[in-house]
Design an enzyme around this catalytic site. Sequence first.
Site, PDB file in Angstrom:
ATOM      1  N   ASP A  46       0.314  -1.174  -0.137  1.00 21.18           N
ATOM      2  CA  ASP A  46      -0.005   0.286   0.062  1.00 21.18           C
ATOM      3  C   ASP A  46       0.656   0.929  -0.096  1.00 21.18           C
ATOM      4  OD1 ASP A  46      -3.203   1.653   0.561  1.00 21.18           O
ATOM      5  OD2 ASP A  46      -1.724   2.208   2.132  1.00 21.18           O
ATOM      6  N   TYR A  51       2.369   9.424   0.189  1.00 20.52           N
ATOM      7  CA  TYR A  51       3.469   9.277   0.741  1.00 20.52           C
ATOM      8  C   TYR A  51       4.616   9.483   0.316  1.00 20.52           C
ATOM      9  CZ  TYR A  51       0.076   6.290   2.821  1.00 20.52           C
ATOM     10  OH  TYR A  51      -1.229   5.868   3.328  1.00 20.52           O
ATOM     11  N   LYS A  76      -3.113   5.811  -3.884  1.00 16.80           N
ATOM     12  CA  LYS A  76      -4.156   7.635  -3.508  1.00 16.80           C
ATOM     13  C   LYS A  76      -4.309   8.300  -4.427  1.00 16.80           C
ATOM     14  CE  LYS A  76      -3.746   4.807   0.642  1.00 16.80           C
ATOM     15  NZ  LYS A  76      -2.106   4.542   1.739  1.00 16.80           N
ATOM     16  N   HIS A 109      -7.906   9.881  -1.055  1.00 21.31           N
ATOM     17  CA  HIS A 109      -7.197   9.481  -0.265  1.00 21.31           C
ATOM     18  C   HIS A 109      -7.819  10.387   0.879  1.00 21.31           C
ATOM     19  CE1 HIS A 109      -2.561   8.604   1.402  1.00 21.31           C
ATOM     20  NE2 HIS A 109      -3.222   8.780   2.315  1.00 21.31           N
ATOM     21  N   LYS A 238       3.373  -2.033   8.853  1.00 21.10           N
ATOM     22  CA  LYS A 238       3.914  -1.011   8.456  1.00 21.10           C
ATOM     23  C   LYS A 238       4.618  -1.658   9.622  1.00 21.10           C
ATOM     24  CE  LYS A 238       6.534   3.263   9.097  1.00 21.10           C
ATOM     25  NZ  LYS A 238       7.706   2.855   9.997  1.00 21.10           N
TER      26      LYS A 238
HETATM   27  P1  A2P Z   1       9.708   0.083  12.562  1.00 21.54           P
HETATM   28  O1  A2P Z   1       8.774   0.150  11.416  1.00 21.54           O
HETATM   29  O2  A2P Z   1      10.693   0.856  13.297  1.00 21.54           O
HETATM   30  O3  A2P Z   1       9.288  -1.738  12.595  1.00 21.54           O
HETATM   31  P2  A2P Z   1       0.993   1.035  12.094  1.00 21.54           P
HETATM   32  O4  A2P Z   1       1.496  -0.162  11.346  1.00 21.54           O
HETATM   33  O5  A2P Z   1      -0.147   1.113  13.121  1.00 21.54           O
HETATM   34  O6  A2P Z   1       1.421   2.532  11.721  1.00 21.54           O
HETATM   35  O7  A2P Z   1       2.543   1.148  12.515  1.00 21.54           O
HETATM   36  C1  A2P Z   1       3.768   0.962  12.898  1.00 21.54           C
HETATM   37  C2  A2P Z   1       4.591   1.490  13.896  1.00 21.54           C
HETATM   38  O8  A2P Z   1       4.514   0.323  14.479  1.00 21.54           O
HETATM   39  C3  A2P Z   1       6.306   1.972  13.151  1.00 21.54           C
HETATM   40  O9  A2P Z   1       7.117   2.669  14.429  1.00 21.54           O
HETATM   41  C4  A2P Z   1       6.955  -0.021  13.306  1.00 21.54           C
HETATM   42  O10 A2P Z   1       8.231  -0.123  13.339  1.00 21.54           O
HETATM   43  C5  A2P Z   1       6.121  -0.147  14.783  1.00 21.54           C
HETATM   44  N1  A2P Z   1       5.580  -1.944  14.549  1.00 21.54           N
HETATM   45  C6  A2P Z   1       5.783  -2.529  13.444  1.00 21.54           C
HETATM   46  N2  A2P Z   1       5.720  -3.861  13.981  1.00 21.54           N
HETATM   47  C7  A2P Z   1       6.009  -3.798  14.719  1.00 21.54           C
HETATM   48  C8  A2P Z   1       6.366  -5.358  16.060  1.00 21.54           C
HETATM   49  N3  A2P Z   1       6.074  -6.445  15.109  1.00 21.54           N
HETATM   50  N4  A2P Z   1       7.006  -5.095  17.118  1.00 21.54           N
HETATM   51  C9  A2P Z   1       6.882  -3.983  17.460  1.00 21.54           C
HETATM   52  N5  A2P Z   1       6.675  -2.434  17.169  1.00 21.54           N
HETATM   53  C10 A2P Z   1       6.132  -2.734  15.668  1.00 21.54           C
END
Ligand code: A2P
Length: 274
Positions: A46, A51, A76, A109, A238
């Site tokens: 996505d 972005y 988007k 978006h 993400k």
């Molecule tokens: P990073 O990119 O350094 O792994 P969302 O998907 O809700 O937007 O959240 C994204 C955030 O959560 C990012 O800061 C990402 O950091 C972090 N993140 C993604 N997967 C995990 C995980 N399995 N454990 C801890 N933090 C995670």
Amino acid sequence: MLNLTRRLHNDTTLPVIGLGTWQMPPGEVTYHAVKDALEAGYIHIDTAAGYQNEEAVGRAIKDSKIPRESVFVTTKLESHVKTYQGALDAFDASLKALDMPYVDLYLIHAPWPWSDIGSNHDAGNIEAWKALETIYASGRAKAIGVSNFSPRDIDNILTEATVVPHANQIGLFVGNPQTETVDYCREKQIQIIAYSPLAIGYALDDPLVTEMARKYAVTPAQLLIRYTIERGAATLPKSTHAARMKENAAVDFSLQDADMQTLNQYVNDPRKFN
Ligand code: A2P
């Protein structure tokens, strides 16, 4: 889990777990994250014009040597573009940046520009939607939809739409259950796609989440991602770390009804979406 799919109402197939790339720096960070995700078996990426990382997403997919038709790509229309011709031009620019002949899903978006959240663009959203219908008819987007749209925003475009949106991508996570929008979209067969299922990380150390994750012997991230899937959504965690991408896709467990109820009733939205 990465092969789990849902069918959109036009019969296209949407992989349930995708890689979100919001707030990923454009260029090499996004490029490597997308390459890592594809290597881990993700087949749904996505992105968005807003972005500024479409170019890196497209390049990573191309360099992966995975056939284009084996990957589901969403992008988007930037939130400030609310004219018919502006939307057509923006779509051309997105395909150019992605260096692809088509996208799998193209979304408006947001119902308003990010610089003026909540402002009324009913007429502009109808115009933009007509452009998305034109793009869909041309085959250059296999499905079209909206993002951050409330039921009222969708009702507005439906007054003139010939295509009901195939999807609505919204911020959905434990603490922000989006009940009204999820129920409305289910009734209209509009697939919900959850962005920020981890509340951009804020929900990971929430006491309710960590305690329930222990009960299921999963990580907080896995519990949060599974929650969005149990709500019937596709989901876009993400991460820029390959190990976390794998963790985020290992969500083959079920949440008991009583726990879903507890999570649904939990209102602790640290981001205050919608
Ligand atoms: P990073 O990119 O350094 O792994 P969302 O998907 O809700 O937007 O959240 C994204 C955030 O959560 C990012 O800061 C990402 O950091 C972090 N993140 C993604 N997967 C995990 C995980 N399995 N454990 C801890 N933090 C995670």
